[in-house]
Design a protein around this motif. Sequence first.
Motif, PDB file in Angstrom:
ATOM      1  N   SER A 160       0.840  -1.193   0.000  1.00  0.00           N
ATOM      2  CA  SER A 160       0.000   0.000   0.000  1.00  0.00           C
ATOM      3  C   SER A 160       0.875   1.243   0.000  1.00  0.00           C
ATOM      4  O   SER A 160       1.567   1.531   0.976  1.00  0.00           O
ATOM      5  CB  SER A 160      -0.919   0.007   1.224  1.00  0.00           C
ATOM      6  N   PHE A 161       0.827   1.963  -1.111  1.00  0.00           N
ATOM      7  CA  PHE A 161       1.547   3.223  -1.260  1.00  0.00           C
ATOM      8  C   PHE A 161       0.542   4.365  -1.402  1.00  0.00           C
ATOM      9  O   PHE A 161       0.731   5.288  -2.170  1.00  0.00           O
ATOM     10  CB  PHE A 161       2.486   3.163  -2.467  1.00  0.00           C
ATOM     11  N   VAL A 162      -0.534   4.291  -0.635  1.00  0.00           N
ATOM     12  CA  VAL A 162      -1.592   5.301  -0.681  1.00  0.00           C
ATOM     13  C   VAL A 162      -0.995   6.651  -0.283  1.00  0.00           C
ATOM     14  O   VAL A 162      -0.365   6.787   0.770  1.00  0.00           O
ATOM     15  CB  VAL A 162      -2.760   4.916   0.253  1.00  0.00           C
ATOM     16  N   GLY A 163      -1.184   7.642  -1.149  1.00  0.00           N
ATOM     17  CA  GLY A 163      -0.712   8.990  -0.870  1.00  0.00           C
ATOM     18  C   GLY A 163       0.797   9.143  -0.874  1.00  0.00           C
ATOM     19  O   GLY A 163       1.318  10.167  -0.430  1.00  0.00           O
ATOM     20  N   ALA A 164       1.525   8.173  -1.392  1.00  0.00           N
ATOM     21  CA  ALA A 164       2.997   8.235  -1.401  1.00  0.00           C
ATOM     22  C   ALA A 164       3.503   9.106  -2.547  1.00  0.00           C
ATOM     23  O   ALA A 164       2.842   9.276  -3.569  1.00  0.00           O
ATOM     24  CB  ALA A 164       3.583   6.835  -1.513  1.00  0.00           C
TER      25      ALA A 164
ATOM     26  N   SER B 147      -3.411   4.544  -4.669  1.00  0.00           N
ATOM     27  CA  SER B 147      -4.424   5.597  -4.587  1.00  0.00           C
ATOM     28  C   SER B 147      -3.798   6.883  -4.047  1.00  0.00           C
ATOM     29  O   SER B 147      -3.120   6.875  -3.020  1.00  0.00           O
ATOM     30  CB  SER B 147      -5.568   5.170  -3.666  1.00  0.00           C
ATOM     31  N   GLY B 148      -4.015   7.976  -4.768  1.00  0.00           N
ATOM     32  CA  GLY B 148      -3.506   9.276  -4.344  1.00  0.00           C
ATOM     33  C   GLY B 148      -2.001   9.427  -4.434  1.00  0.00           C
ATOM     34  O   GLY B 148      -1.457  10.437  -4.009  1.00  0.00           O
ATOM     35  N   ALA B 149      -1.313   8.439  -4.992  1.00  0.00           N
ATOM     36  CA  ALA B 149       0.154   8.496  -5.089  1.00  0.00           C
ATOM     37  C   ALA B 149       0.587   9.321  -6.295  1.00  0.00           C
ATOM     38  O   ALA B 149      -0.113   9.404  -7.296  1.00  0.00           O
ATOM     39  CB  ALA B 149       0.733   7.093  -5.188  1.00  0.00           C
ATOM     40  N   SER B 150       1.760   9.912  -6.183  1.00  0.00           N
ATOM     41  CA  SER B 150       2.339  10.666  -7.295  1.00  0.00           C
ATOM     42  C   SER B 150       3.484   9.863  -7.896  1.00  0.00           C
ATOM     43  O   SER B 150       4.499   9.627  -7.256  1.00  0.00           O
ATOM     44  CB  SER B 150       2.852  12.023  -6.804  1.00  0.00           C
ATOM     45  N   LEU B 151       3.281   9.428  -9.145  1.00  0.00           N
ATOM     46  CA  LEU B 151       4.280   8.658  -9.891  1.00  0.00           C
ATOM     47  C   LEU B 151       4.569   9.342 -11.224  1.00  0.00           C
ATOM     48  O   LEU B 151       5.007   8.695 -12.170  1.00  0.00           O
ATOM     49  CB  LEU B 151       3.751   7.243 -10.147  1.00  0.00           C
ATOM     50  N   GLN B 152       4.328  10.641 -11.300  1.00  0.00           N
ATOM     51  CA  GLN B 152       4.393  11.339 -12.587  1.00  0.00           C
ATOM     52  C   GLN B 152       5.718  11.173 -13.320  1.00  0.00           C
ATOM     53  O   GLN B 152       5.739  11.018 -14.518  1.00  0.00           O
ATOM     54  CB  GLN B 152       4.093  12.825 -12.396  1.00  0.00           C
ATOM     55  N   ARG B 153       6.812  11.227 -12.641  1.00  0.00           N
ATOM     56  CA  ARG B 153       8.111  11.108 -13.305  1.00  0.00           C
ATOM     57  C   ARG B 153       8.749   9.739 -13.066  1.00  0.00           C
ATOM     58  O   ARG B 153       9.940   9.552 -13.255  1.00  0.00           O
ATOM     59  CB  ARG B 153       9.052  12.216 -12.847  1.00  0.00           C
ATOM     60  N   ALA B 154       7.944   8.749 -12.645  1.00  0.00           N
ATOM     61  CA  ALA B 154       8.456   7.398 -12.424  1.00  0.00           C
ATOM     62  C   ALA B 154       8.848   6.769 -13.758  1.00  0.00           C
ATOM     63  O   ALA B 154       8.267   7.075 -14.799  1.00  0.00           O
ATOM     64  CB  ALA B 154       7.404   6.548 -11.724  1.00  0.00           C
ATOM     65  N   THR B 155       9.830   5.882 -13.710  1.00  0.00           N
ATOM     66  CA  THR B 155      10.283   5.186 -14.915  1.00  0.00           C
ATOM     67  C   THR B 155      10.115   3.682 -14.730  1.00  0.00           C
ATOM     68  O   THR B 155       9.992   3.196 -13.609  1.00  0.00           O
ATOM     69  CB  THR B 155      11.760   5.503 -15.215  1.00  0.00           C
TER      70      THR B 155
ATOM     71  N   GLU C  37      -8.686   8.434  -8.816  1.00  0.00           N
ATOM     72  CA  GLU C  37      -8.594   9.629  -9.671  1.00  0.00           C
ATOM     73  C   GLU C  37      -7.488  10.573  -9.228  1.00  0.00           C
ATOM     74  O   GLU C  37      -7.035  11.414 -10.004  1.00  0.00           O
ATOM     75  CB  GLU C  37      -9.946  10.358  -9.724  1.00  0.00           C
ATOM     76  N   ALA C  38      -7.010  10.448  -8.004  1.00  0.00           N
ATOM     77  CA  ALA C  38      -5.936  11.312  -7.514  1.00  0.00           C
ATOM     78  C   ALA C  38      -4.540  10.745  -7.800  1.00  0.00           C
ATOM     79  O   ALA C  38      -3.535  11.419  -7.580  1.00  0.00           O
ATOM     80  CB  ALA C  38      -6.087  11.543  -6.007  1.00  0.00           C
ATOM     81  N   THR C  39      -4.453   9.518  -8.320  1.00  0.00           N
ATOM     82  CA  THR C  39      -3.162   8.914  -8.657  1.00  0.00           C
ATOM     83  C   THR C  39      -2.575   9.638  -9.867  1.00  0.00           C
ATOM     84  O   THR C  39      -3.253   9.811 -10.872  1.00  0.00           O
ATOM     85  CB  THR C  39      -3.333   7.411  -8.969  1.00  0.00           C
TER      86      THR C  39
END
Length: 164
Positions: free
Chosen positions: A107-111, A129-137, A151-153
Amino acid sequence: MKAILTLTLAAVLTAATALPAWAQNAAQIARVRGGASCPGCNLFQGDFSGLEARGLNLSGARLRQADLSLAVMNRTRFSNTDMRDVEAYGGVFSSANFAGANMTNASFVGAYLDGAAFPGATLTGANFSGASLQRATGLTQGRLNQACGDEATRLPRGLSIPHC
């Protein structure tokens, strides 16, 4: 007398094999809580909540069922780590390396995972859920299809994740 000895030996062997072979290692957990790297260590069910330790090497460690909630572990190497059932709510893992990690049911909720690397990571049942992975590779649509979010991921452009 020989029969009693044989039965006693059988009971001892049965009890010994019933014990968990990989119980947590308190000394290794304390080492990491103190900010030290510990590649290949047995950190099973370790409490690392709120830990602030950047750039650790935990490659190949057993972090199964560990608590990484609200931890700040930027640039930490989790490559080939057993992270099944990890709780990492609100953790910050910027530029961390999860290459080949088994993150089943984690669980990486909000990470915050921007810049983290996921090549070959197992994401089956992982909750972002709610995690930010925008620049993940290293994320693929196929692996993300086995995970879930909401929807917040935030994901890299062109990728989506099923809702939990």
